[in-house]
Write an enzyme that holds these catalytic residues in place. Sequence first.
Site, PDB file in Angstrom:
ATOM      1  N   HIS A  60       0.823  -1.221   0.000  1.00 16.74           N
ATOM      2  CA  HIS A  60       0.000   0.000   0.000  1.00 16.74           C
ATOM      3  C   HIS A  60       0.852   1.264   0.000  1.00 16.74           C
ATOM      4  O   HIS A  60       1.244   1.763   1.050  1.00 16.74           O
ATOM      5  CB  HIS A  60      -0.899  -0.009   1.250  1.00 16.74           C
ATOM      6  CG  HIS A  60      -2.062   0.916   1.149  1.00 16.74           C
ATOM      7  ND1 HIS A  60      -3.318   0.571   1.570  1.00 16.74           N
ATOM      8  CD2 HIS A  60      -2.176   2.162   0.665  1.00 16.74           C
ATOM      9  CE1 HIS A  60      -4.145   1.580   1.355  1.00 16.74           C
ATOM     10  NE2 HIS A  60      -3.471   2.558   0.810  1.00 16.74           N
ATOM     11  N   HIS A  62       1.370   5.243  -2.114  1.00 16.44           N
ATOM     12  CA  HIS A  62       0.857   6.240  -3.062  1.00 16.44           C
ATOM     13  C   HIS A  62       2.063   6.962  -3.649  1.00 16.44           C
ATOM     14  O   HIS A  62       2.773   7.660  -2.926  1.00 16.44           O
ATOM     15  CB  HIS A  62      -0.052   7.231  -2.344  1.00 16.44           C
ATOM     16  CG  HIS A  62      -1.279   6.589  -1.770  1.00 16.44           C
ATOM     17  ND1 HIS A  62      -2.436   6.431  -2.485  1.00 16.44           N
ATOM     18  CD2 HIS A  62      -1.511   6.032  -0.552  1.00 16.44           C
ATOM     19  CE1 HIS A  62      -3.344   5.813  -1.729  1.00 16.44           C
ATOM     20  NE2 HIS A  62      -2.801   5.555  -0.547  1.00 16.44           N
ATOM     21  N   ARG A  64       1.853   8.985  -6.449  1.00 17.21           N
ATOM     22  CA  ARG A  64       1.418  10.306  -6.947  1.00 17.21           C
ATOM     23  C   ARG A  64       1.709  10.588  -8.413  1.00 17.21           C
ATOM     24  O   ARG A  64       1.433  11.680  -8.885  1.00 17.21           O
ATOM     25  CB  ARG A  64       2.046  11.436  -6.117  1.00 17.21           C
ATOM     26  CG  ARG A  64       1.904  11.302  -4.617  1.00 17.21           C
ATOM     27  CD  ARG A  64       0.472  11.237  -4.177  1.00 17.21           C
ATOM     28  NE  ARG A  64       0.331  11.328  -2.725  1.00 17.21           N
ATOM     29  CZ  ARG A  64      -0.748  10.918  -2.073  1.00 17.21           C
ATOM     30  NH1 ARG A  64      -1.768  10.389  -2.719  1.00 17.21           N
ATOM     31  NH2 ARG A  64      -0.816  11.035  -0.761  1.00 17.21           N
ATOM     32  N   ASN A  94      -4.991   5.998  -7.145  1.00 16.96           N
ATOM     33  CA  ASN A  94      -5.607   7.333  -7.070  1.00 16.96           C
ATOM     34  C   ASN A  94      -4.661   8.434  -7.533  1.00 16.96           C
ATOM     35  O   ASN A  94      -4.386   9.393  -6.829  1.00 16.96           O
ATOM     36  CB  ASN A  94      -6.130   7.613  -5.656  1.00 16.96           C
ATOM     37  CG  ASN A  94      -5.043   7.607  -4.608  1.00 16.96           C
ATOM     38  OD1 ASN A  94      -3.983   7.007  -4.801  1.00 16.96           O
ATOM     39  ND2 ASN A  94      -5.278   8.264  -3.492  1.00 16.96           N
ATOM     40  N   ASP A 152      -9.014   2.785  -3.601  1.00 18.30           N
ATOM     41  CA  ASP A 152      -8.483   3.341  -2.357  1.00 18.30           C
ATOM     42  C   ASP A 152      -8.638   4.857  -2.312  1.00 18.30           C
ATOM     43  O   ASP A 152      -8.328   5.553  -3.267  1.00 18.30           O
ATOM     44  CB  ASP A 152      -7.012   2.987  -2.209  1.00 18.30           C
ATOM     45  CG  ASP A 152      -6.496   3.381  -0.835  1.00 18.30           C
ATOM     46  OD1 ASP A 152      -7.005   2.824   0.142  1.00 18.30           O
ATOM     47  OD2 ASP A 152      -5.609   4.248  -0.752  1.00 18.30           O
ATOM     48  N   HIS A 179     -10.647   0.191   1.005  1.00 20.48           N
ATOM     49  CA  HIS A 179     -10.456   1.159   2.081  1.00 20.48           C
ATOM     50  C   HIS A 179     -11.844   1.299   2.685  1.00 20.48           C
ATOM     51  O   HIS A 179     -12.747   1.826   2.050  1.00 20.48           O
ATOM     52  CB  HIS A 179      -9.960   2.463   1.434  1.00 20.48           C
ATOM     53  CG  HIS A 179     -10.128   3.703   2.263  1.00 20.48           C
ATOM     54  ND1 HIS A 179      -9.102   4.597   2.442  1.00 20.48           N
ATOM     55  CD2 HIS A 179     -11.185   4.231   2.920  1.00 20.48           C
ATOM     56  CE1 HIS A 179      -9.524   5.614   3.191  1.00 20.48           C
ATOM     57  NE2 HIS A 179     -10.780   5.420   3.492  1.00 20.48           N
ATOM     58  N   HIS A 232      -5.444  -1.033   5.650  1.00 17.52           N
ATOM     59  CA  HIS A 232      -5.232  -0.252   6.881  1.00 17.52           C
ATOM     60  C   HIS A 232      -6.343  -0.317   7.923  1.00 17.52           C
ATOM     61  O   HIS A 232      -7.022   0.669   8.185  1.00 17.52           O
ATOM     62  CB  HIS A 232      -4.920   1.205   6.555  1.00 17.52           C
ATOM     63  CG  HIS A 232      -5.781   1.835   5.474  1.00 17.52           C
ATOM     64  ND1 HIS A 232      -7.146   1.764   5.466  1.00 17.52           N
ATOM     65  CD2 HIS A 232      -5.435   2.542   4.370  1.00 17.52           C
ATOM     66  CE1 HIS A 232      -7.617   2.399   4.416  1.00 17.52           C
ATOM     67  NE2 HIS A 232      -6.605   2.881   3.726  1.00 17.52           N
ATOM     68  N   ASP A 305       0.897   2.479   3.801  1.00 17.68           N
ATOM     69  CA  ASP A 305       0.012   3.542   3.300  1.00 17.68           C
ATOM     70  C   ASP A 305       0.822   4.827   3.091  1.00 17.68           C
ATOM     71  O   ASP A 305       0.354   5.934   3.400  1.00 17.68           O
ATOM     72  CB  ASP A 305      -1.173   3.774   4.244  1.00 17.68           C
ATOM     73  CG  ASP A 305      -2.261   4.636   3.600  1.00 17.68           C
ATOM     74  OD1 ASP A 305      -2.149   4.958   2.401  1.00 17.68           O
ATOM     75  OD2 ASP A 305      -3.225   4.999   4.309  1.00 17.68           O
ATOM     76  N   HIS A 309       2.758  14.209   1.009  1.00 16.55           N
ATOM     77  CA  HIS A 309       2.130  15.506   0.736  1.00 16.55           C
ATOM     78  C   HIS A 309       3.165  16.600   0.935  1.00 16.55           C
ATOM     79  O   HIS A 309       4.034  16.488   1.797  1.00 16.55           O
ATOM     80  CB  HIS A 309       0.945  15.758   1.668  1.00 16.55           C
ATOM     81  CG  HIS A 309      -0.219  14.860   1.399  1.00 16.55           C
ATOM     82  ND1 HIS A 309      -0.958  14.945   0.239  1.00 16.55           N
ATOM     83  CD2 HIS A 309      -0.759  13.845   2.121  1.00 16.55           C
ATOM     84  CE1 HIS A 309      -1.907  14.026   0.268  1.00 16.55           C
ATOM     85  NE2 HIS A 309      -1.806  13.336   1.387  1.00 16.55           N
TER      86      HIS A 309
END
Lengths: 424, 307
Positions: A60, A62, A64, A94, A152, A179, A232, A305, A309
């Site tokens: 899991h 991300h 981006r 995503n 997700d 999720h 998660h 996860d 950011h």
Amino acid sequence: MTILIKGGQVVDPGRVNGPADVLIENGKVTAVGQKLKAPADATVVDAAGRGVMPGFIDLHVHFREPGFEYKETIQSGTAAAVAGGFTSVCCMPNTSPVNDNQSITEFILEKARAAGNANVFPVGAITKGSEGKELAEIGDLRRAGCVAISDDGLPVMNSLVMRRAMEYAIAFDVPVVDHCEDLHLSEGGCMNEGFVSTQLGLPGVPAAAEDVMVARNLALAELTGARLHLAHLSTAGSVRMVRDAKSRGIKVTAEACPHHFMLTEEAVCGYNTHAKINPPLRTWADVQAIKDGLRDGTIDVIATDHAPHATQEKQQEFAAAPNGIVGLETAWPLTLTLVEEGVLSLEAAVAKLTTEPARAFSLQKGTLAPGADADVAIADLRESWEVDPARFRSKSRNTPFAGWKVKGRIRTTIVGGRVVYETP
Amino acid sequence: MSFKHKHLLSVAPLSADEIMLILETADSFKEVSGREIKKVPALRGKTVVNLFFEPSTRTRTSFELAAKRLSADVINFSPSNSSVVKGETLLDTARNIEAMQADIIVLRHPAAGAAETLARGVKSSVINAGDGWHEHPTQALLDLYTLREKKRNFNGLRVAIVGDVAHSRVARSNIHALTKVGAEVRVVGPRTMMPFGIERLGVRMYDNLDEGLRGVDVIMMLRLQLERQGRALYPTIREYSRLYGLTAERLKLAEAGALVMHPGPINRGVEIAPDVADSFSSVILDQVTNGVAVRMGILYLLSGANQ
């Protein structure tokens, strides 16, 4: 290229747990045993006093890219992965555009090849645009290289769509990852609903928002016979229901993240946006339940996860800041705290990062058996160090663990027989 | 005793002594507001910026008057929603204001914690004039000031806070303030309007208004936020008003001489009947008058002018 890893403590869950050398030739593990002779052309890696493990697998993350490259790219994300001992990562769909078709999947795989760090296994979307309405071309996604499907971050609220996704996925033997969040119950919420949210005046997300969707998904997995993987888990209720479902033979696997077994909702006090995460940090009782679930095998996998950011995004007011924590570069020492506390044996802890995630997503990874791809993590088990986000390989710095003194450090990471990371 | 805080972000961390110091400081400024020339030079040369991200007439005007009566220079800055859309963060907006040498920033913001976030990022003193559902400390302090004027003693004073406690910063600040000074606090309303674990703040919860009002010395009515209709907090204004509206009849359940308070603006005929709002029991306008004095006291204490 030939590498001999000498003098380490091999922890290959279910196979080897003790002193052994590991020989790597042509990208594969060719021998594991005591006092192996180094072939003439071999590079010898001294692993004395260190753990030698199959490279970790993160189900899991991300990354981006495409769409939010200012937060992370596949290049920077995989660099962070190998710095954390992860040799294989599964990236969530995503992105922008969403990974709901073959060409995005191919783009991701091409970027991963160019980066040359960790193996990347994309997770495709369940529905087109992750809008929860029409199924994505799951057959195409599978053929292009997706290893699971998930919406997700934008959970499928329509139970009929979820049922159809599970039924359809059976033909391709891909796990359906959810999720679990009832978006009506969680609407507007930005932390756990509890006494802390009452004190801070922040809108809360009740544990029930997760529990009702876990219950729904388990009922649908039972109905359809599909493979279900729950992302998660954060609540005691979820753990209880998954335990019950497993005892009744439902095909479900589950993951927990380090922040959900390390921190409670109290970490939000002071409106700390680095502790803003979805699902939110919960109560002490939930943390205990997650640990119990890890101990008894209800929770199969530790996943990060990893959700990068940018600094300016996390500097906003709490309600406006995005959810997420970067996790790849801190997962190993945080997992070791479970060993220190006696929740897991070292072998069981390593299994949650290797053999178990490989099994959940049917990846031919996570072992040092002769013939396996030579993906290896060599780590110190006791060396203490301070988490300094400025040194992360990830493009982002959003972690609630900044400044923590932790124990256990990744020293060398090998992917496909190639050293891709060494602690400076 | 001196006031050791640089900011006023919430009531929660204040001690009872500090609350009393603020009230006593306000006493001397209440006298100023009664003079022919309503001005003292205490904050001459200081700059106070009212930074309001939410519409507000009462609170902003009250802070403006308070600062002007202390001879401070006052700027009102109300960033429109469009400047938020333009992408400037709260912190950048505030740093720009700080660059103009603001000594005190008074912040009203829809997000809980905004004042705390701001205080971490700027060198000016920050006064929280309401942040989301979190706190509205100056409102609670002016409420206490008004109670002290009318009731003299907080100890054992029974106060019922009625309405949407979950979404009310006024309720949170008042619960902290009143319990610290020794009052006995009840919260009254349907469970949809009660936040998780509210009793742990030292209050008793009542579902029924009549029971909640029995024997109380003070009734604080909260404004029903009409825009929340349709969010399943209450079925209709009609039913809410019937179950939780304060009428003259219900007022009789309270102690004789009970006070009726409201932070305003009031919805006449919804949470409070017009005759109650205008009755002798009502101290709603005293609250407004005292607001200026209390805010003068707070500006004075935070400016360091007393040192």
